[in-house]
Design an enzyme around this catalytic site. Structure first.
Site, short mmCIF file in Angstrom:
data_model
loop_
_atom_site.label_atom_id
_atom_site.label_comp_id
_atom_site.label_asym_id
_atom_site.label_seq_id
_atom_site.Cartn_x
_atom_site.Cartn_y
_atom_site.Cartn_z
N HIS A 119 18.60 -4.83 36.84
CA HIS A 119 18.58 -3.43 36.40
C HIS A 119 19.00 -3.34 34.94
O HIS A 119 20.17 -3.33 34.59
CB HIS A 119 19.51 -2.56 37.27
CG HIS A 119 19.31 -1.08 37.05
ND1 HIS A 119 18.75 -0.25 38.00
CD2 HIS A 119 19.55 -0.30 35.98
CE1 HIS A 119 18.69 0.98 37.52
NE2 HIS A 119 19.17 0.98 36.29
N HIS A 127 21.28 1.75 41.34
CA HIS A 127 22.62 2.32 41.50
C HIS A 127 22.95 2.56 42.97
O HIS A 127 23.56 1.73 43.61
CB HIS A 127 22.81 3.59 40.65
CG HIS A 127 22.52 3.38 39.20
ND1 HIS A 127 23.38 2.70 38.36
CD2 HIS A 127 21.46 3.74 38.44
CE1 HIS A 127 22.86 2.64 37.14
NE2 HIS A 127 21.69 3.26 37.16
N HIS A 142 15.58 4.88 40.91
CA HIS A 142 16.93 5.33 40.56
C HIS A 142 17.31 6.43 41.54
O HIS A 142 16.63 7.46 41.61
CB HIS A 142 16.93 5.96 39.16
CG HIS A 142 17.01 4.99 38.04
ND1 HIS A 142 15.94 4.20 37.66
CD2 HIS A 142 18.03 4.68 37.18
CE1 HIS A 142 16.30 3.46 36.62
NE2 HIS A 142 17.56 3.72 36.31
N GLU A 189 22.79 7.81 41.93
CA GLU A 189 23.66 7.43 40.79
C GLU A 189 24.59 8.62 40.56
O GLU A 189 25.76 8.59 40.92
CB GLU A 189 22.82 7.13 39.55
CG GLU A 189 23.66 6.76 38.34
CD GLU A 189 22.84 6.50 37.07
OE1 GLU A 189 23.46 6.04 36.10
OE2 GLU A 189 21.63 6.74 37.03
N ASP A 212 22.44 -2.28 32.82
CA ASP A 212 21.79 -0.97 32.66
C ASP A 212 21.32 -0.73 31.22
O ASP A 212 20.17 -0.93 30.90
CB ASP A 212 22.73 0.14 33.14
CG ASP A 212 22.00 1.42 33.53
OD1 ASP A 212 20.76 1.41 33.60
OD2 ASP A 212 22.68 2.43 33.79
N HIS A 225 17.41 -1.61 31.13
CA HIS A 225 16.39 -0.79 30.46
C HIS A 225 16.08 -1.37 29.08
O HIS A 225 16.99 -1.51 28.26
CB HIS A 225 16.88 0.65 30.30
CG HIS A 225 16.99 1.40 31.59
ND1 HIS A 225 15.98 2.21 32.05
CD2 HIS A 225 17.96 1.42 32.54
CE1 HIS A 225 16.34 2.72 33.23
NE2 HIS A 225 17.54 2.26 33.55
#
Length: 364
Positions: free
Chosen positions: A20, A242, A218, A221, A300, A22
């Site tokens: 995970h 998450h 996602h 979260e 993340d 980005h």
């Protein structure tokens, strides 16, 4: 809460897997400054320290404030072919330094484009970089990085919750580039925008399911457990980005444990976005570990959270009681739940078992 005292100790110096991450939240500040200057695009500051005072943060904020940060620096990168290829290449370099041997990075190709995208993001002028070509460029950057740094990089294409009209193109791009490094799709953005049954996201995920495109979402979260339920039941997600609030619904949590759904946990991120109790000793990751859930540890958005994977491991060790064995387990979970084809997944698992000095079980 001061979390910086243990900043430079490496807790776990064996090979790692990260699922995970980005791409647009993992750009080097130097690269942002370089392209801002080269393209004459105004940034909030002209030094790394100055830029980081706008882009990075240390204290919890809400997710909306977090999402606003991208508008400070994405204009310097979006719409530029060299920039897109370079940030992909540099991410492979960054992860190789962190001892990662396999990672999956996710991004929305539409948010890097300035053509064939409506609306054009970041107030850019129309240009000629399409979402399709963005995917091609990221694949190129990853492949060049793989050759040079000898680790494996794959990508996941993101649908954005507020732009359901982009989602069918995401599935098409996943199909088109599935042999060139794209291994799955994701849904990111504001969790309060749920997927009504007729939305573009549902149609896209249905098509992905039929076409054998891997799916993560996602969910849970900052959003409630109902978003996680929708991700699994409606969108047929195999992994949850998450997923902390899953544990608020005991029946759902029990069911996902049985289904072996993978949770992509990001400890430091969850503290800074206010997704969890600020007391890290009460983090849902502790429950996941105790219940032998299927989960991994991830960064993340390391640019914004001013972090590396080491920081997440240190936090898990210091506040959540994670041991060397727990870290090995989390990485093996990550390898088992990654979106690689079976043969490559077997090879990745074998590498981990060998370097961890574990007897390989034949069950994948």
């Amino acid at each position: 809460m001061a979390h910086n005292s243990t900043n430079n100790v490496q807790i776990f110096n064996k090979p790692r897997v990260e699922l995970h991450l980005h791409l647009d939240g993992a750009i080097k500040p130097e690269t942002i400054l370089y392209f801002g200057k080269k393209r004459g695009i105004k940034l909030p500051a002209d030094s790394v320290e100055g830029l980081m005072s706008y882009v990075g943060y240390d204290e919890p904020r809400n997710l909306t404030q977090f999402l606003e940060i991208f508008s400070y620096y994405m204009p310097a990168i979006a719409g530029d072919r060299d920039a897109v290829r370079r940030i992909a290449y540099e991410l492979v370099e960054m992860k190789a330094k962190e001892g990662v041997i396999y990672f999956e990075a996710r991004y929305s190709p539409h948010l890097f484009a300035n053509s064939n995208v409506n609306p054009i993001p970041w107030n850019q002028k129309p240009g000629d970089l399409t979402p399709d070509e963005v995917v091609h460029l990221v694949n190129q950057g990853f492949q060049e990085g793989e050759k040079y740094f000898k680790i494996k990089a794959r990508s996941i294409l993101c649908c954005m919750r507020h732009m359901p009209e982009w989602s069918t193109e995401i599935v098409s791009l996943c199909k088109k580039y599935r042999n060139e490094g794209v291994v799955g799709m994701d849904l990111a953005g504001d969790e309060s925008l749920n997927c009504k049954l007729n939305s573009g996201h549902c149609i896209a995920y249905e098509e992905a399911f039929k076409s054998g495109i891997h799916r993560t979402v996602h969910a849970g979260e900052v959003g409630p457990s109902t978003v996680v339920k929708e991700a699994v039941d409606v969108l047929k997600a195999e992994r949850i980005g998450h997923g902390y609030h899953t544990i608020d619904d005991f029946c759902l949590y029990k069911r996902l444990l049985k289904l072996n759904i993978h949770f992509e946990i990001c400890p430091w991120s969850s503290y800074l976005t206010g997704a969890c109790d600020p007391d890290l000793m009460k983090h849902p990751a502790i429950r996941f570990r105790e219940d032998k859930a299927n989960y991994s540890l991830n960064t993340d958005d390391p640019l914004i959270f001013k972090s590396t994977l080491d920081k997440d491991y240190r936090i898990a060790s210091k506040y959540m009681g994670f041991t060397e064995d727990d870290f090995m387990e989390a990485n093996i979970n990550g390898a088992r739940s990654c979106f690689l084809p079976d043969k490559e997944k077997e090879e990745l698992l074998l590498t981990l078992y060998e370097t961890y000095g574990m007897v390989q079980s034949t069950v994948c």
